[in-house]
Scaffold this active site. Sequence first.
Site: not given
Ligand code: NAP
Length: 248
Positions: A15, A55, A91, A156, A159
């Site tokens: 988050a 809030g 997530n 990936y 997973a």
């Molecule tokens: P992001 O911007 O890289 O953010 C990832 C978040 O996950 C960050 O808050 C990070 O924590 C947290 N995280 C990563 N490793 C962690 C760990 N070992 N323990 C706790 N927290 C961890 O990624 P996003 O693009 O928002 O993606 C969110 C989800 O959507 C993921 O599962 C990703 O695979 C999926 N997704 C994304 C896309 C895309 O195009 N962006 C497409 C398909 C699926 P920190 O803030 O502390 O670093």
Amino acid sequence: MNLTFNNRVALVTGAGRGIGKSIAELLAKSGVTVICVSKSAESCGAVASGIVAAGGKAKALAVDVADGAAVKVASEQLLAEFGNIDILVNNAGITKDGLLFRMSEDDWNNVMATNLTSCFHFTKLIGRPMTQKRWGRIVNITSVVGLMGNAGQANYCAAKAGMIGFTKAIAKEFAARNVTCNAVAPGFIKTDMTASLPPEAGEKLHGVIPLKRLGEASDIANMTAYLCSEEAGYITGQVFTVDGGMVM
Ligand code: NAP
């Protein structure tokens, strides 16, 4: 349509940024108390503070979701504090891309632990009191590549495909207890995860996305919030692609 949440408590992993931040903020806006989990205390702390300043109700907790023992300690602490967590959004995710012959075992294991095994731990720990209370919503954020594969992302894709199988199994296991479990499969969303894509890759993507734009984190948050709401109570075991029409 106004969604109903009845002051529920939600835990959102990852988050601190991107999609997870958007989901946490949207749920909080709807009156849900949100536990924001991320790896670094700074990122989840900033999101929780922002929610409270606006809030809403939120708590931040830094947990490495890839560490099963840490997830157990955190879940027990949160359940002691909140009594029950009604909504779980798995997530948190990372990529460690590379063609298979160059992919290290560490890169395989890290991606599995962070994206998939974390769902197993959180769902098992948070799911038990949820099923006992006979109301719950679990949403797993997978990816379109878990459905269609992608060269250079064997870890990936495996997973994310695993999350889809896990979602369907849990949907069947928890259905009798009025707990739903669904998956959202984003396409290409503008977050830090996709920020390193070269500009020409973005242009190419427009060619394969019928809606002609990359997605916003809020596009995923809107679908996720719906699946977490009272109104989505008859939907379980489904995978919703939110990708501008890329995969049909
Ligand atoms: P992001 O911007 O890289 O953010 C990832 C978040 O996950 C960050 O808050 C990070 O924590 C947290 N995280 C990563 N490793 C962690 C760990 N070992 N323990 C706790 N927290 C961890 O990624 P996003 O693009 O928002 O993606 C969110 C989800 O959507 C993921 O599962 C990703 O695979 C999926 N997704 C994304 C896309 C895309 O195009 N962006 C497409 C398909 C699926 P920190 O803030 O502390 O670093």
